[in-house]
Structures are given as C-alpha cells and as structure tokens.
Scaffold this motif. Structure first.
Motif, PDB file in Angstrom:
ATOM      1  N   GLU A  54      12.139   8.586   7.389  1.00 10.77           N
ATOM      2  CA  GLU A  54      11.510   9.127   8.585  1.00 10.77           C
ATOM      3  C   GLU A  54      10.458   8.154   9.106  1.00 10.77           C
ATOM      4  N   VAL A  55      10.421   7.989  10.410  1.00  7.20           N
ATOM      5  CA  VAL A  55       9.429   7.135  11.067  1.00  7.20           C
ATOM      6  C   VAL A  55       8.366   8.033  11.694  1.00  7.20           C
ATOM      7  N   ILE A  56       7.119   7.630  11.565  1.00 14.15           N
ATOM      8  CA  ILE A  56       6.011   8.434  12.080  1.00 14.15           C
ATOM      9  C   ILE A  56       5.700   8.006  13.511  1.00 14.15           C
ATOM     10  N   TYR A  57       5.771   8.948  14.427  1.00 19.03           N
ATOM     11  CA  TYR A  57       5.358   8.696  15.815  1.00 19.03           C
ATOM     12  C   TYR A  57       3.876   9.038  15.909  1.00 19.03           C
ATOM     13  N   GLY A  58       3.052   8.003  16.076  1.00 19.20           N
ATOM     14  CA  GLY A  58       1.603   8.176  15.955  1.00 19.20           C
ATOM     15  C   GLY A  58       0.921   8.820  17.143  1.00 19.20           C
ATOM     16  N   ALA A  59       1.497   8.672  18.336  1.00 16.01           N
ATOM     17  CA  ALA A  59       0.860   9.245  19.530  1.00 16.01           C
ATOM     18  C   ALA A  59       0.812  10.761  19.406  1.00 16.01           C
ATOM     19  N   GLY A  60      -0.345  11.334  19.668  1.00 17.37           N
ATOM     20  CA  GLY A  60      -0.489  12.781  19.595  1.00 17.37           C
ATOM     21  C   GLY A  60      -0.845  13.295  18.213  1.00 17.37           C
ATOM     22  N   LYS A  61      -0.818  12.426  17.208  1.00 15.21           N
ATOM     23  CA  LYS A  61      -1.228  12.808  15.864  1.00 15.21           C
ATOM     24  C   LYS A  61      -2.608  12.238  15.570  1.00 15.21           C
ATOM     25  N   ASN A  79      10.098   1.235   3.138  1.00 15.10           N
ATOM     26  CA  ASN A  79       9.016   0.814   4.026  1.00 15.10           C
ATOM     27  C   ASN A  79       8.649   1.981   4.936  1.00 15.10           C
ATOM     28  N   ILE A  80       7.378   2.075   5.271  1.00 16.07           N
ATOM     29  CA  ILE A  80       6.913   3.136   6.163  1.00 16.07           C
ATOM     30  C   ILE A  80       6.490   2.509   7.474  1.00 16.07           C
ATOM     31  N   LEU A  81       7.029   3.037   8.561  1.00  7.44           N
ATOM     32  CA  LEU A  81       6.713   2.551   9.902  1.00  7.44           C
ATOM     33  C   LEU A  81       6.098   3.674  10.706  1.00  7.44           C
ATOM     34  N   CYS A  82       4.986   3.372  11.345  1.00  9.87           N
ATOM     35  CA  CYS A  82       4.333   4.328  12.237  1.00  9.87           C
ATOM     36  C   CYS A  82       4.135   3.651  13.579  1.00  9.87           C
ATOM     37  N   THR A  83       4.693   4.220  14.632  1.00  8.02           N
ATOM     38  CA  THR A  83       4.628   3.622  15.959  1.00  8.02           C
ATOM     39  C   THR A  83       3.544   4.278  16.808  1.00  8.02           C
ATOM     40  N   ARG A  84       3.149   3.565  17.863  1.00 13.33           N
ATOM     41  CA  ARG A  84       2.197   4.050  18.862  1.00 13.33           C
ATOM     42  C   ARG A  84       0.872   4.508  18.212  1.00 13.33           C
ATOM     43  N   VAL A  85       0.286   3.586  17.478  1.00 16.51           N
ATOM     44  CA  VAL A  85      -0.986   3.858  16.803  1.00 16.51           C
ATOM     45  C   VAL A  85      -2.076   2.994  17.437  1.00 16.51           C
ATOM     46  N   SER A  86      -3.183   3.600  17.821  1.00 15.45           N
ATOM     47  CA  SER A  86      -4.294   2.873  18.436  1.00 15.45           C
ATOM     48  C   SER A  86      -5.097   2.144  17.354  1.00 15.45           C
ATOM     49  N   PRO A  87      -5.835   1.101  17.726  1.00 17.94           N
ATOM     50  CA  PRO A  87      -6.698   0.424  16.751  1.00 17.94           C
ATOM     51  C   PRO A  87      -7.719   1.360  16.113  1.00 17.94           C
ATOM     52  N   VAL A  88      -8.207   2.322  16.867  1.00 24.29           N
ATOM     53  CA  VAL A  88      -9.191   3.274  16.326  1.00 24.29           C
ATOM     54  C   VAL A  88      -8.567   4.095  15.204  1.00 24.29           C
ATOM     55  N   LYS A  89      -7.361   4.584  15.415  1.00 25.17           N
ATOM     56  CA  LYS A  89      -6.680   5.354  14.372  1.00 25.17           C
ATOM     57  C   LYS A  89      -6.375   4.483  13.159  1.00 25.17           C
ATOM     58  N   PHE A  90      -5.965   3.242  13.419  1.00 20.25           N
ATOM     59  CA  PHE A  90      -5.625   2.383  12.289  1.00 20.25           C
ATOM     60  C   PHE A  90      -6.843   2.113  11.412  1.00 20.25           C
ATOM     61  N   CYS A 108       1.876  -0.805  16.040  1.00 23.80           N
ATOM     62  CA  CYS A 108       2.594  -0.224  14.912  1.00 23.80           C
ATOM     63  C   CYS A 108       1.851  -0.486  13.610  1.00 23.80           C
ATOM     64  N   VAL A 109       1.959   0.455  12.695  1.00 16.06           N
ATOM     65  CA  VAL A 109       1.434   0.309  11.343  1.00 16.06           C
ATOM     66  C   VAL A 109       2.620   0.216  10.391  1.00 16.06           C
ATOM     67  N   VAL A 110       2.572  -0.742   9.469  1.00 14.01           N
ATOM     68  CA  VAL A 110       3.638  -0.932   8.493  1.00 14.01           C
ATOM     69  C   VAL A 110       3.043  -0.892   7.095  1.00 14.01           C
ATOM     70  N   LEU A 111       3.654  -0.119   6.228  1.00 15.25           N
ATOM     71  CA  LEU A 111       3.259  -0.065   4.828  1.00 15.25           C
ATOM     72  C   LEU A 111       4.490  -0.414   4.000  1.00 15.25           C
ATOM     73  N   THR A 112       4.436  -1.534   3.309  1.00 13.94           N
ATOM     74  CA  THR A 112       5.576  -1.986   2.511  1.00 13.94           C
ATOM     75  C   THR A 112       5.482  -1.394   1.116  1.00 13.94           C
ATOM     76  N   VAL A 113       6.414  -0.507   0.811  1.00 13.04           N
ATOM     77  CA  VAL A 113       6.481   0.103  -0.516  1.00 13.04           C
ATOM     78  C   VAL A 113       7.385  -0.725  -1.416  1.00 13.04           C
ATOM     79  N   LYS A 114       8.482  -1.201  -0.859  1.00 12.75           N
ATOM     80  CA  LYS A 114       9.447  -2.005  -1.604  1.00 12.75           C
ATOM     81  C   LYS A 114      10.038  -3.035  -0.655  1.00 12.75           C
ATOM     82  N   ALA A 115      10.013  -4.292  -1.065  1.00 13.20           N
ATOM     83  CA  ALA A 115      10.542  -5.353  -0.209  1.00 13.20           C
ATOM     84  C   ALA A 115      12.042  -5.170   0.001  1.00 13.20           C
TER      85      ALA A 115
END
Length: 256
Positions: A54-61, A79-90, A108-115
């Motif tokens: 699942e991909v996280i849609y960051g806008a509105g959260k 890998n975890i991908l979160c789109t539409r994230v503002s610098p303040v939220k990050f 976008c925010v990316v968190l690598t769990v496994k290459a």
C-alpha cells in the motif's frame, strides 16, 4: 499475514495429513490482513495480492497519521512510499523515522525496509518543460522505489523540437516511456509516433488560462492519433510510475 514459505508449509502439512483442512482454513482466517488504526485500515496483504505494498497518499493526512501508517506497514512492506508530503509534515515524520528520505521536488517520502534489485531494463521519463519536473519526479521516484532503472530526459518539448531529437536514441532504448507535458500536451503524440514502446502520457496543470488546469493537455493526450499511448490523470506522476513499473517488471520477469 502468512509469508509464501509459511503458506507452503501449511499446504504441505495438509497434503501429508498432518493437519486437517478445517484446521488449516481456520489458521488462514486468523491471519491479519488489515491493521485497523481507527483513522485508517491499513491493507497488509496488498503486496502479496498485487506485488506492491500500500502507498500512503499524504495530502489530507496529518503527520501523526502518516507516522502511524508507516509503523504498520514496516512489518510487511519492502519499501514504503508516501506521496504529496509537505516539508513541514516530513520534519515531524523524520523525528520518529530518522531513516526516512525526503525528495522535495517530488514531495515524496521513502523508507527503505529491504533493498530491491534493479531491473536490467529502463523506464524513460520525458518532460516537455522544466515546469513539468515536479510531476515527472513523482513518476521517476515511484518507479525507482520499486526497483526500476530510470532515465530522466527533461525539457525537450515541441517548442524546440530539435532538443527531443538529440535524445531520441536514449528514449528508444527504454522498455517503457513516460511523457509528462502541460500546455497543449502535444509531446506525447510526437514521441508516440517515433517509438515502438508502450507510452504513458501524464497531462500536467502547467499552462495559461485555456489550459484549464490540465484539461486541455488531458484531452489532447486522450485524442492522440499515435498508437500505444495510455493516459493517466492530471498531475498523476505516481500513477504513471506505478503502471510503468508493472510493465517493466512484467517484461523482464524480475518481479512476481
């Protein structure tokens, strides 16, 4: 949620009559496929079903909600991908997830769990103008998160079409091509008429009044006379990158 190995062990046990069918069915029903956080029901089995988590849609959260969903996905995703994230939220996310990376242009925010191993084949991301780069970067980053090699070819729009011809060999070497364009969106048709690869067209909201927030580019791309063009929604770089990744892996056979 059972892994593939666990499922194989369970089925083997049934085949060897070590456990009964009813007992095996009960074990499968008990496996968690959704993590109910109250504000979100996180789909933990999506990667097993679709090949991608699942991909996280960051806008509105809120940042706190995004952090909660990341925490849930970390146990199940590569890998975890979160789109539409503002610098303040990050900034708030990073306090809890210090290994998370922020890509400012793509938002976008990316968190690598496994290459994830990279494909041998390439996705080309082509833009008409520099102003289209934010949407293009969302597409390119999405593809990279899922293990694709990406070749960026930016600012080669039809207003100076000689710039496109200088990169035509590079574009033709790609397995899938993403074309990102605003204004009248003509670049997708031009590129589509010059290559023998699937092309995903992304209309952007870049342009003056009668661009109508991307509707003009969208209509141009939908009505293209070039064959083999698929069109995604306005400014939907993520959707293009995701679809291109599926096409690229399907061809290479490198992803289940």
């Amino acid at each position: 949620m059972k892994t593939t190995d666990e499922l194989q062990q369970l089925l083997t046990a049934v085949a060897h009559q070590e456990i009964g069918v009813d007992q095996a069915a009960q074990q499968l029903q008990q496996q968690q496929t959704i993590d109910d956080l109250g504000f979100a029901k996180v789909d933990l089995s999506r990667q097993r079903r679709n090949g991608y988590p699942e991909v996280i849609y960051g806008a509105g959260k809120t940042a706190e909600q995004i952090i909660g969903i990341i925490g849930s996905l970390k146990q199940h995703a590569e890998n975890i991908l979160c789109t539409r994230v503002s610098p303040v939220k990050f900034a708030l996310i990073q306090q809890v997830e210090p290994t998370a990376q922020y890509h400012e242009m793509a938002q976008c925010v990316v968190l690598t769990v496994k290459a994830i191993p990279q494909t041998t084949t390439t996705i080309a991301v082509v833009t008409a103008g520099t102003s289209d780069m934010a949407v293009a970067e969302e597409a390119a980053l999405t593809a990279e998160v899922y293990g694709n090699r990406v070749n960026r070819i930016y600012d080669v729009g039809v207003a100076g079409i000689h710039r496109l011809f200088e990169h035509l060999d590079e574009i033709r070497q790609a397995q899938v091509v993403i074309v990102v364009a605003g204004m009248e969106g003509a670049l997708a048709s031009v590129v589509g008429g010059l290559i023998n690869r699937p092309l995903i067209a992304v209309p952007t909201s870049i342009g003056y009044g009668t661009n109508f927030g991307g509707l003009t580019a969208l209509m141009t791309m939908l009505n293209s006379c070039a064959s083999g063009i698929t069109v995604v929604n306005i400014d939907n770089g993520f959707g293009a990158g995701y679809a291109a990744s599926m096409m690229n892996h399907l061809n290479s056979g490198e992803k289940n």
